[in-house]
Write a protein that holds these residues in place. Structure first.
Motif, PDB file in Angstrom:
ATOM      1  N   UNK A 213       0.810  -1.213   0.000  1.00 57.87           N
ATOM      2  CA  UNK A 213       0.000   0.000   0.000  1.00 57.87           C
ATOM      3  C   UNK A 213       0.848   1.271   0.000  1.00 57.87           C
ATOM      4  N   UNK A 214       2.116   1.154   0.366  1.00 62.30           N
ATOM      5  CA  UNK A 214       2.980   2.327   0.439  1.00 62.30           C
ATOM      6  C   UNK A 214       3.640   2.668  -0.889  1.00 62.30           C
ATOM      7  N   UNK A 215       3.491   1.837  -1.887  1.00 61.04           N
ATOM      8  CA  UNK A 215       4.140   2.087  -3.170  1.00 61.04           C
ATOM      9  C   UNK A 215       3.795   3.463  -3.758  1.00 61.04           C
ATOM     10  N   UNK A 216       2.525   3.896  -3.737  1.00 59.03           N
ATOM     11  CA  UNK A 216       2.220   5.229  -4.290  1.00 59.03           C
ATOM     12  C   UNK A 216       2.788   6.373  -3.456  1.00 59.03           C
TER      13      UNK A 216
ATOM     14  N   UNK B 139      11.405  11.958  -5.520  1.00 62.62           N
ATOM     15  CA  UNK B 139      12.240  12.750  -6.426  1.00 62.62           C
ATOM     16  C   UNK B 139      13.574  12.083  -6.742  1.00 62.62           C
ATOM     17  N   UNK B 140      13.867  10.974  -6.069  1.00 65.94           N
ATOM     18  CA  UNK B 140      15.169  10.308  -6.249  1.00 65.94           C
ATOM     19  C   UNK B 140      15.164   9.472  -7.535  1.00 65.94           C
ATOM     20  N   UNK B 141      16.099   9.756  -8.421  1.00 65.13           N
ATOM     21  CA  UNK B 141      16.113   9.115  -9.736  1.00 65.13           C
ATOM     22  C   UNK B 141      17.018   7.886  -9.809  1.00 65.13           C
ATOM     23  N   UNK B 142      17.949   7.754  -8.872  1.00 70.33           N
ATOM     24  CA  UNK B 142      18.953   6.697  -9.025  1.00 70.33           C
ATOM     25  C   UNK B 142      18.356   5.303  -8.862  1.00 70.33           C
ATOM     26  N   UNK B 143      17.235   5.195  -8.164  1.00 67.58           N
ATOM     27  CA  UNK B 143      16.653   3.872  -7.934  1.00 67.58           C
ATOM     28  C   UNK B 143      16.163   3.245  -9.234  1.00 67.58           C
ATOM     29  N   UNK B 144      15.560   4.038 -10.104  1.00 68.86           N
ATOM     30  CA  UNK B 144      15.114   3.489 -11.388  1.00 68.86           C
ATOM     31  C   UNK B 144      16.310   3.091 -12.238  1.00 68.86           C
TER      32      UNK B 144
ATOM     33  N   UNK C 295      10.955  -0.407  -8.537  1.00 64.53           N
ATOM     34  CA  UNK C 295      11.565   0.823  -8.052  1.00 64.53           C
ATOM     35  C   UNK C 295      10.946   1.259  -6.737  1.00 64.53           C
ATOM     36  N   UNK C 296       9.629   1.131  -6.631  1.00 62.57           N
ATOM     37  CA  UNK C 296       8.965   1.483  -5.392  1.00 62.57           C
ATOM     38  C   UNK C 296       9.412   0.626  -4.225  1.00 62.57           C
ATOM     39  N   UNK C 297       9.510  -0.674  -4.439  1.00 67.61           N
ATOM     40  CA  UNK C 297       9.971  -1.574  -3.373  1.00 67.61           C
ATOM     41  C   UNK C 297      11.428  -1.285  -3.003  1.00 67.61           C
ATOM     42  N   UNK C 298      12.245  -0.931  -4.000  1.00 70.20           N
ATOM     43  CA  UNK C 298      13.643  -0.609  -3.730  1.00 70.20           C
ATOM     44  C   UNK C 298      13.738   0.613  -2.809  1.00 70.20           C
ATOM     45  N   UNK C 299      12.921   1.623  -3.088  1.00 70.70           N
ATOM     46  CA  UNK C 299      12.916   2.822  -2.248  1.00 70.70           C
ATOM     47  C   UNK C 299      12.432   2.521  -0.832  1.00 70.70           C
TER      48      UNK C 299
ATOM     49  N   UNK D  12      12.326  -9.518  -2.899  1.00 74.09           N
ATOM     50  CA  UNK D  12      11.562  -8.407  -2.337  1.00 74.09           C
ATOM     51  C   UNK D  12      11.107  -7.376  -3.366  1.00 74.09           C
ATOM     52  N   UNK D  13      11.658  -7.428  -4.555  1.00 74.14           N
ATOM     53  CA  UNK D  13      11.295  -6.429  -5.561  1.00 74.14           C
ATOM     54  C   UNK D  13      10.698  -7.059  -6.814  1.00 74.14           C
ATOM     55  N   UNK D  14      11.468  -7.936  -7.483  1.00 75.08           N
ATOM     56  CA  UNK D  14      11.030  -8.440  -8.778  1.00 75.08           C
ATOM     57  C   UNK D  14       9.848  -9.399  -8.672  1.00 75.08           C
TER      58      UNK D  14
END
Length: 482
Positions: free
Chosen positions: A214-217, A391-396, A422-426, A446-448
């Motif tokens: 639920x926190x992804x957005x 606003x962090x771009x490096x995760x993508x 990307x959301x899970x990585x953040x 945890x991400x893919x």
């Protein structure tokens, strides 16, 4: 929460912790205050053990955080006695370019009735540009006055002072570095505590992880999700209480003007002002007289983040989240789970633009043992952190480097999976600065995997809604590069 995790929290986040308890939650619920405001008050009025004086807080809230029915008293104070009341409120600044003035309004009090009646002093606006010029309303202590305009004889209200509600120094780099001292399981518990949940109340790790979806957005721009869940699983709470940067619409009707752009007022809509728009009780939401126009506008916006008004183009960063209840017999992704959604959300071309699906039935119903009852990150601090991570771009960039995408992969599927990754990585690995710094196995787990699973459910529903177009298609076999 275990003693080791508590000790780590106090060591690395001491100033940003608050003691959350069911008693405090009930007390603040009676005051109708969101979590981010509650945690600020607890920090201000609590002792070293986290205990609060409820009478002291009640008196402060009554004096400084007025309810709508107290507005008449302020009007009397200003109109009759010439006083300048000070109180905490949300403020929005607009500009009257014709008369070179700054105007203000207080959304919670539907004030003013006519926008020309409320003028902000230029020195107040210039002094607080960082806060008052944000696209959303700004929380702060306002001071108002009223005087008669010598030219027109009208009563003019003025914003004569503003003190921003920003009680914490937000150091995103410190937050990222602090994450290095926690295991992934521990960090999951930290996140759950931040959103008012007791990690020990969940029966399995998968239940915890489902809640974090639920926190992804909150952390990823234009994250579009659908969640169907049984009643009492806390959908509304998370999206309405944790962050002041989100907007929850519960049932009722919504117009294209409110969502995108109001031609009469020449003002941008919700998608340009918030991090996410959550449509709760989606089965009961209606679209006044313009369902087809709304559907068309949503298609364009969900695809690119842009919408057109006449010959002009506008954009927004808000994700769209559909929240609905689902009966137990429909909790089967191989059957049509969207049959009760409003008609405009039953078109495959629109559903295809949603990135993922949350199976809300994997989240436990709210019980007393799920409510936070220990030290945890305060919600206001956490909401500012996740807002800044958008606003962090490096995760993508890291996600792009880690994933091996088949050449024939559908673009929408690929983009959805990458965006969710990307959301899970953040959320779970904010400290990672390069692809080499994350364990490939952890990234896959945890991400893919969850990203593919969330997109796969959307794909399965598309096949049911439009078999001719999507019946034989599957998500691409995206893998982690080894």
């Amino acid at each position: 929460m275990n003693e080791t995790l508590n000790a780590k929290l106090k060591k690395y986040f001491g100033d940003m912790l608050v003691y959350k308890s069911s008693a405090n939650t009930k007390f603040f619920s009676s005051l109708s205050l969101p979590s981010f405001m509650r945690d600020w008050l607890v920090m201000r009025f609590s002792d070293e053990d986290g205990h609060v004086d409820t009478e002291e807080i009640s008196a402060y809230v009554k004096k400084v955080i007025p309810k709508e029915d107290q507005w008449n008293k302020y009007m009397i104070d200003m109109l009759r006695h010439g006083e300048r009341p000070r109180f905490l409120a949300k403020v929005k600044i607009d500009f009257d370019t014709r008369n070179r003035r700054a105007l203000f309004n207080l959304p919670d009090f539907a004030f003013p009735k006519k926008k020309d009646d409320a003028i902000a002093d230029w020195n107040v606006v210039e002094k607080n540009q960082k806060y008052l010029m944000s696209p959303t309303e700004a929380w702060g202590i306002v001071e108002l006055s009223c005087h008669e305009d010598s030219r027109t004889g009208k009563n003019i209200f003025r914003l004569t002072d503003f003190v921003p509600f920003c009680p914490y120094t937000i150091d995103t780099d410190y937050y990222k570095n602090a994450r290095k001292n926690f295991s992934t399981d521990e960090w999951t518990d930290v996140l759950l505590g931040a959103i008012d949940y007791n990690p020990q109340g969940f029966e399995t790790p998968s239940q915890k992880f489902s809640m974090l979806k639920r926190l992804l957005p909150f952390v990823e721009k234009r994250m579009n999700l659908i969640e169907l869940a049984p009643k009492e699983t806390g959908k509304s709470y998370v999206f309405s209480n944790i962050s002041k940067y989100g907007w929850l619409i519960s049932g009722g009707s919504i117009t294209r003007a409110k969502m995108f752009f109001d031609m009469n007022k020449k003002t941008a809509g919700l998608v340009s002002h918030y991090d996410y728009i959550a449509l709760d009780e989606i089965q009961s939401i209606t679209f006044k007289n313009d369902a087809l126009e709304m559907q068309g506008a949503l298609k364009g916006y969900l695809e690119s983040g842009e919408y057109r008004v006449g010959s002009d183009r506008h954009s927004g960063d808000a994700g769209l989240v559909l929240l609905g209840n689902i009966d137990s017999y429909r909790m089967n992704e191989s059957k049509n789970m969207f049959v009760d959604l409003p008609e405009i959300f039953r078109e495959s071309a629109l559903i295809d633009r949603f990135h993922g699906f949350i199976k809300g039935w994997t989240i436990p119903k709210m019980k007393e043992n799920l409510k936070a009852n220990d030290w945890a990150l305060n919600a206001e601090y956490f909401s500012e952190i996740v807002h800044s991570l958008r606003e962090e771009l490096q995760y993508r960039v890291i996600v792009d480097q880690l994933l091996d995408v088949p050449k024939n992969a559908a673009t929408r599927d690929t983009e959805a999976i990458k965006r969710i990754c990307t959301g899970f990585l953040k959320l779970l690995f904010p400290h990672v600065k390069s692809a080499e710094q994350i364990n490939e196995t952890e990234f896959e787990i945890y991400c893919l995997r969850p990203a593919k699973e969330m997109r796969s459910t959307i794909k399965t529903q598309l096949g049911i809604l439009d078999f001719g177009e999507f019946g034989q298609s599957t998500i691409p076999d995206i893998k982690v590069k080894r």
